[in-house]
Design an enzyme around this catalytic site. Structure first.
Site, PDB file in Angstrom:
ATOM      1  CB  CYS A   6     -73.306 -31.499 -17.745  1.00  0.00           C
ATOM      2  SG  CYS A   6     -73.348 -29.716 -17.438  1.00  0.00           S
ATOM      3  CG  ASP A  29     -57.707 -34.902 -13.740  1.00  0.00           C
ATOM      4  OD1 ASP A  29     -57.958 -33.692 -13.906  1.00  0.00           O
ATOM      5  OD2 ASP A  29     -57.343 -35.651 -14.677  1.00  0.00           O
ATOM      6  CG  HIS A  45     -72.621 -25.897 -18.402  1.00  0.00           C
ATOM      7  ND1 HIS A  45     -71.722 -26.889 -18.713  1.00  0.00           N
ATOM      8  CD2 HIS A  45     -72.396 -24.897 -19.285  1.00  0.00           C
ATOM      9  CE1 HIS A  45     -70.991 -26.508 -19.739  1.00  0.00           C
ATOM     10  NE2 HIS A  45     -71.399 -25.295 -20.119  1.00  0.00           N
ATOM     11  N   GLY A  91     -54.920 -23.340 -21.350  1.00  0.00           N
ATOM     12  CA  GLY A  91     -55.053 -24.754 -21.670  1.00  0.00           C
ATOM     13  C   GLY A  91     -56.321 -25.390 -21.138  1.00  0.00           C
ATOM     14  CB  THR A  93     -59.054 -29.647 -22.220  1.00  0.00           C
ATOM     15  OG1 THR A  93     -59.108 -30.192 -20.910  1.00  0.00           O
ATOM     16  CG2 THR A  93     -57.603 -29.391 -22.609  1.00  0.00           C
ATOM     17  CG  HIS A  96     -68.999 -27.885 -16.236  1.00  0.00           C
ATOM     18  ND1 HIS A  96     -70.287 -28.409 -16.344  1.00  0.00           N
ATOM     19  CD2 HIS A  96     -68.882 -27.505 -14.937  1.00  0.00           C
ATOM     20  CE1 HIS A  96     -70.899 -28.341 -15.179  1.00  0.00           C
ATOM     21  NE2 HIS A  96     -70.061 -27.805 -14.296  1.00  0.00           N
ATOM     22  CG  HIS A  98     -62.545 -27.966 -14.380  1.00  0.00           C
ATOM     23  ND1 HIS A  98     -62.960 -27.544 -15.621  1.00  0.00           N
ATOM     24  CD2 HIS A  98     -61.236 -28.270 -14.512  1.00  0.00           C
ATOM     25  CE1 HIS A  98     -61.949 -27.607 -16.464  1.00  0.00           C
ATOM     26  NE2 HIS A  98     -60.878 -28.043 -15.812  1.00  0.00           N
ATOM     27  CG  HIS A 100     -57.038 -28.778 -12.206  1.00  0.00           C
ATOM     28  ND1 HIS A 100     -56.870 -29.958 -12.883  1.00  0.00           N
ATOM     29  CD2 HIS A 100     -57.533 -27.893 -13.107  1.00  0.00           C
ATOM     30  CE1 HIS A 100     -57.239 -29.802 -14.149  1.00  0.00           C
ATOM     31  NE2 HIS A 100     -57.649 -28.551 -14.311  1.00  0.00           N
TER      32      HIS A 100
HETATM   33  P1  5GP Z   1     -58.508 -28.432 -17.874  1.00  0.00           P
HETATM   34  O1  5GP Z   1     -57.331 -28.643 -18.778  1.00  0.00           O
HETATM   35  O2  5GP Z   1     -59.764 -28.128 -18.660  1.00  0.00           O
HETATM   36  O3  5GP Z   1     -58.248 -27.445 -16.794  1.00  0.00           O
HETATM   37  O4  5GP Z   1     -58.702 -29.805 -17.121  1.00  0.00           O
HETATM   38  C1  5GP Z   1     -59.558 -30.809 -17.532  1.00  0.00           C
HETATM   39  C2  5GP Z   1     -59.218 -31.999 -16.690  1.00  0.00           C
HETATM   40  O5  5GP Z   1     -60.275 -32.923 -16.779  1.00  0.00           O
HETATM   41  C3  5GP Z   1     -57.948 -32.737 -17.124  1.00  0.00           C
HETATM   42  O6  5GP Z   1     -57.020 -32.764 -16.039  1.00  0.00           O
HETATM   43  C4  5GP Z   1     -58.440 -34.131 -17.504  1.00  0.00           C
HETATM   44  O7  5GP Z   1     -57.560 -35.142 -17.105  1.00  0.00           O
HETATM   45  C5  5GP Z   1     -59.763 -34.205 -16.785  1.00  0.00           C
HETATM   46  N1  5GP Z   1     -60.745 -35.031 -17.462  1.00  0.00           N
HETATM   47  C6  5GP Z   1     -61.117 -34.962 -18.777  1.00  0.00           C
HETATM   48  N2  5GP Z   1     -62.098 -35.850 -19.039  1.00  0.00           N
HETATM   49  C7  5GP Z   1     -62.363 -36.485 -17.869  1.00  0.00           C
HETATM   50  C8  5GP Z   1     -63.285 -37.517 -17.517  1.00  0.00           C
HETATM   51  O8  5GP Z   1     -64.069 -38.024 -18.323  1.00  0.00           O
HETATM   52  N3  5GP Z   1     -63.260 -37.930 -16.222  1.00  0.00           N
HETATM   53  C9  5GP Z   1     -62.402 -37.397 -15.301  1.00  0.00           C
HETATM   54  N4  5GP Z   1     -62.467 -37.886 -14.050  1.00  0.00           N
HETATM   55  N5  5GP Z   1     -61.539 -36.416 -15.599  1.00  0.00           N
HETATM   56  C10 5GP Z   1     -61.502 -35.969 -16.872  1.00  0.00           C
HETATM   57 ZN    ZN Z   2     -71.371 -28.757 -18.021  1.00  0.00          ZN
END
Ligand code: 5GP
Ligand code: ZN
Length: 112
Positions: A6, A29, A45, A91, A93, A96, A98, A100
């Site tokens: 957000c 990323d 969100h 996994g 993390t 919100h 998203h 990839h």
């Molecule tokens: P998840 O594991 O939740 O599917 O992916 C979260 C992704 O967000 C990870 O690949 C991580 O590298 C990316 N990420 C986490 N914090 C930030 C940030 O502050 N900026 C950017 N650009 N990517 C982030």
């Molecule tokens: Zn959010």
């Protein structure tokens, strides 16, 4: 509510944006796993894929329409992979929703 994405959407945390429209934003990323690793994020969100409501159905379609435009912009004419991590076992993390978007290299048929 403390949500990194957000804050990125609002511009309070810097990111390298590759695409933005009324519904979604997309940025590189921070820790890329592929030559192209973009996160496509609905501006609304939503905590995870498991929290998508009936009223969000069109919004999810918008994510994939954005992906087409990003693919064209970034030269992913050979294709790309879109992954969503939902919940602890996957996994996830950042809580919100998203997606990839990975590309720029041949990945083969295996997903994991
Ligand atoms: P998840 O594991 O939740 O599917 O992916 C979260 C992704 O967000 C990870 O690949 C991580 O590298 C990316 N990420 C986490 N914090 C930030 C940030 O502050 N900026 C950017 N650009 N990517 C982030
Ligand atoms: Zn959010």
């Amino acid at each position: 509510m403390d949500c990194i994405f957000c804050e990125i959407i609002k511009g309070n945390i810097p990111s390298t944006k590759v695409y933005e429209d009324e519904f979604v934003t997309a940025f590189n990323d921070l820790n890329p796993q592929m030559p192209v690793h973009v996160l496509i994020v609905p501006k609304k969100h939503i905590a995870s894929a498991n929290d998508i409501a009936e009223e969000d159905a069109e919004l999810v379609g918008r994510v994939f329409l954005a992906a087409q435009k990003i693919a064209e912009k970034l030269g992913l004419e050979n294709g790309y992979r879109i992954i969503n991590n939902c919940g602890e076992d996957a996994g996830q993390t950042v809580k919100h929703l998203h997606f990839h978007m990975l590309g720029g290299k041949t990945m083969g048929e295996r997903i994991i």
